[in-house]
Enzyme design. Structure first.
Site, PDB file in Angstrom:
ATOM      1  N   LYS A  10       0.707  -1.204   0.043  1.00 15.12           N
ATOM      2  CA  LYS A  10      -0.040   0.056  -0.239  1.00 15.12           C
ATOM      3  C   LYS A  10       0.908   1.320   0.159  1.00 15.12           C
ATOM      4  O   LYS A  10       1.788   1.303   0.686  1.00 15.12           O
ATOM      5  CB  LYS A  10      -0.816   0.252   1.276  1.00 15.12           C
ATOM      6  CG  LYS A  10      -1.753   1.406   1.322  1.00 15.12           C
ATOM      7  CD  LYS A  10      -2.410   1.260   2.863  1.00 15.12           C
ATOM      8  CE  LYS A  10      -1.533   1.468   3.830  1.00 15.12           C
ATOM      9  NZ  LYS A  10      -0.867   2.756   4.130  1.00 15.12           N
ATOM     10  N   ALA A 100       7.734  -0.156   7.266  1.00 14.47           N
ATOM     11  CA  ALA A 100       8.247   0.663   6.227  1.00 14.47           C
ATOM     12  C   ALA A 100       7.373   1.667   5.434  1.00 14.47           C
ATOM     13  O   ALA A 100       7.316   2.396   4.554  1.00 14.47           O
ATOM     14  CB  ALA A 100       8.891  -0.306   4.777  1.00 14.47           C
ATOM     15  N   GLY A 101       5.968   1.796   5.848  1.00 15.82           N
ATOM     16  CA  GLY A 101       5.171   2.818   5.669  1.00 15.82           C
ATOM     17  C   GLY A 101       4.529   2.166   4.337  1.00 15.82           C
ATOM     18  O   GLY A 101       3.840   2.856   3.551  1.00 15.82           O
ATOM     19  N   LEU A 102       4.539   0.836   4.067  1.00 15.81           N
ATOM     20  CA  LEU A 102       3.898   0.245   2.991  1.00 15.81           C
ATOM     21  C   LEU A 102       2.613  -0.769   3.349  1.00 15.81           C
ATOM     22  O   LEU A 102       2.166  -1.665   2.513  1.00 15.81           O
ATOM     23  CB  LEU A 102       4.747  -0.803   2.147  1.00 15.81           C
ATOM     24  CG  LEU A 102       6.204   0.260   1.572  1.00 15.81           C
ATOM     25  CD1 LEU A 102       7.071  -0.712   0.933  1.00 15.81           C
ATOM     26  CD2 LEU A 102       5.403   1.172   0.669  1.00 15.81           C
ATOM     27  N   GLY A 103       2.439  -0.667   4.755  1.00 16.47           N
ATOM     28  CA  GLY A 103       1.136  -1.464   5.024  1.00 16.47           C
ATOM     29  C   GLY A 103       1.437  -2.881   5.099  1.00 16.47           C
ATOM     30  O   GLY A 103       0.422  -3.770   4.894  1.00 16.47           O
ATOM     31  N   GLY A 105       2.264  -5.540   6.966  1.00 18.75           N
ATOM     32  CA  GLY A 105       1.722  -6.400   8.029  1.00 18.75           C
ATOM     33  C   GLY A 105       0.021  -6.392   7.565  1.00 18.75           C
ATOM     34  O   GLY A 105      -0.449  -7.672   7.796  1.00 18.75           O
ATOM     35  N   ALA A 107      -1.239  -5.895   4.850  1.00 14.26           N
ATOM     36  CA  ALA A 107      -1.407  -6.456   3.637  1.00 14.26           C
ATOM     37  C   ALA A 107      -1.457  -7.994   3.880  1.00 14.26           C
ATOM     38  O   ALA A 107      -2.258  -8.542   3.193  1.00 14.26           O
ATOM     39  CB  ALA A 107      -0.747  -6.087   2.721  1.00 14.26           C
ATOM     40  N   ASP A 139      -5.620  -0.154   8.766  1.00 14.62           N
ATOM     41  CA  ASP A 139      -5.378  -0.349   7.359  1.00 14.62           C
ATOM     42  C   ASP A 139      -5.757  -1.514   6.821  1.00 14.62           C
ATOM     43  O   ASP A 139      -5.641  -1.629   5.512  1.00 14.62           O
ATOM     44  CB  ASP A 139      -3.520  -0.491   7.443  1.00 14.62           C
ATOM     45  CG  ASP A 139      -3.044   1.033   7.428  1.00 14.62           C
ATOM     46  OD1 ASP A 139      -3.681   2.007   7.441  1.00 14.62           O
ATOM     47  OD2 ASP A 139      -1.875   1.051   7.345  1.00 14.62           O
TER      48      ASP A 139
END
Length: 289
Positions: A10, A100-103, A105, A107, A139
């Site tokens: 994300k 990392a700011g990519l969601g 966990g 996701a 999220d």
């Protein structure tokens, strides 16, 4: 045969913090997109519940209850008793950096919910799965959807976009984990203006580019205090040929560049790998609606 499901990264193309509730949760207004780059969740019947973690970032993750994937399985069993075999073996291939700011966990948990719903011996309504996802984290519902969306509230109000231009991303992470609570603690202004109204239809890259120019990520400045290299990464991405927008995603420390073509994104990724040899750099298309 195991059932497999991707867990797309994300990316917050814009993230405005517009308030804070009495319970401490922050109110957001964000435009989220998802990438073909993803973790991979595989599930098969087994004698007991097990989680195996592998992949480039697998060593950074726990494989017990500290992992959100296991908590997602437990909550699924509790909410839908008798729908699954007695044991589930989960294999998580971790391709996305941690914290990392990519969601990542969220996701992974969302991908597991999707695959468990497919495995269920009794059909489950989508609304039921989304309600369960909301209990796992703000999220998780948007990651369950995994398509371009405008998100408000604490993440629970999701408006899917009916159109979105075909775009490509380059992601750069300095391999420094960032704690989301620590970033929010450093956020000095918690009541900021919301994003401008999205164009309708949002079907051209030029429209998206113009709109993004009037947006921001309110968490970028506090995250940069924790990881100063974020500023130089964003600056370097912004100078690559064809870059529409460069900023940080989520609470960091992953930064992104947005491009109109695969060729421009891959060339930028090549150049950025040379400049940031110790960083994680990836080029990926966006998933459509």
């Amino acid at each position: 045969m195991p059932l497999t499901e991707p867990a797309p990264a994300k990316v917050n193309l814009a993230l405005h913090v517009v308030g804070r509730r009495e319970d401490g949760f922050h109110l957001l207004h964000t435009l989220c997109v998802f990438t073909e780059l993803a973790d991979l969740v595989s599930v098969a019947p087994a004698r007991k519940d097990l989680l195996h973690v592998s992949g480039p970032f697998g060593a950074d993750l726990p494989n017990g209850r500290a992992n959100l994937v296991i908590r997602a399985l437990e909550k699924f069993r509790a909410r839908f008793p008798g729908h699954l075999p007695d044991g589930i073996e989960i294999h998580l291939e971790k391709h996305l950096p941690i914290a990392a700011g990519l969601g990542g966990g969220s996701a992974d948990a969302a991908a597991l919910l999707r695959v468990l719903a497919r495995m269920s011996q009794t059909p489950i309504a989508d609304a039921e799965i989304f309600a369960l996802a909301a209990t796992l984290g703000a999220d998780v519902p948007m990651c369950l959807l995994s398509q371009p969306c405008e998100v408000t509230g604490i993440g629970e109000k999701i408006a899917p976009l009916t159109t979105f231009p075909q775009m490509h991303l380059v992601l750069v992470n300095p391999l420094e984990q960032v704690s989301t609570p620590d970033v929010f603690k450093r956020l000095t202004q918690k009541h900021n203006p919301p994003m401008p109204e999205l164009p309708a239809p949002l079907d051209r890259a030029a429209l998206l580019s113009l709109w993004l120019a009037d947006t921001r990520n309110d968490l970028e400045a506090p995250a940069t205090e924790l990881v100063p290299s974020i500023a130089s990464i964003v600056g370097a991405i912004s100078t690559t040929s064809g870059c529409v927008t460069a900023r940080m995603s989520g609470s960091g420390a992953t930064c992104f560049g947005l491009y109109g073509s695969a060729a421009a994104a891959h060339q930028a990724a090549h150049d950025l790998r040379e400049r940031f040899s110790g960083h994680w750099v990836a080029a990926t298309p966006l998933l459509g609606q």
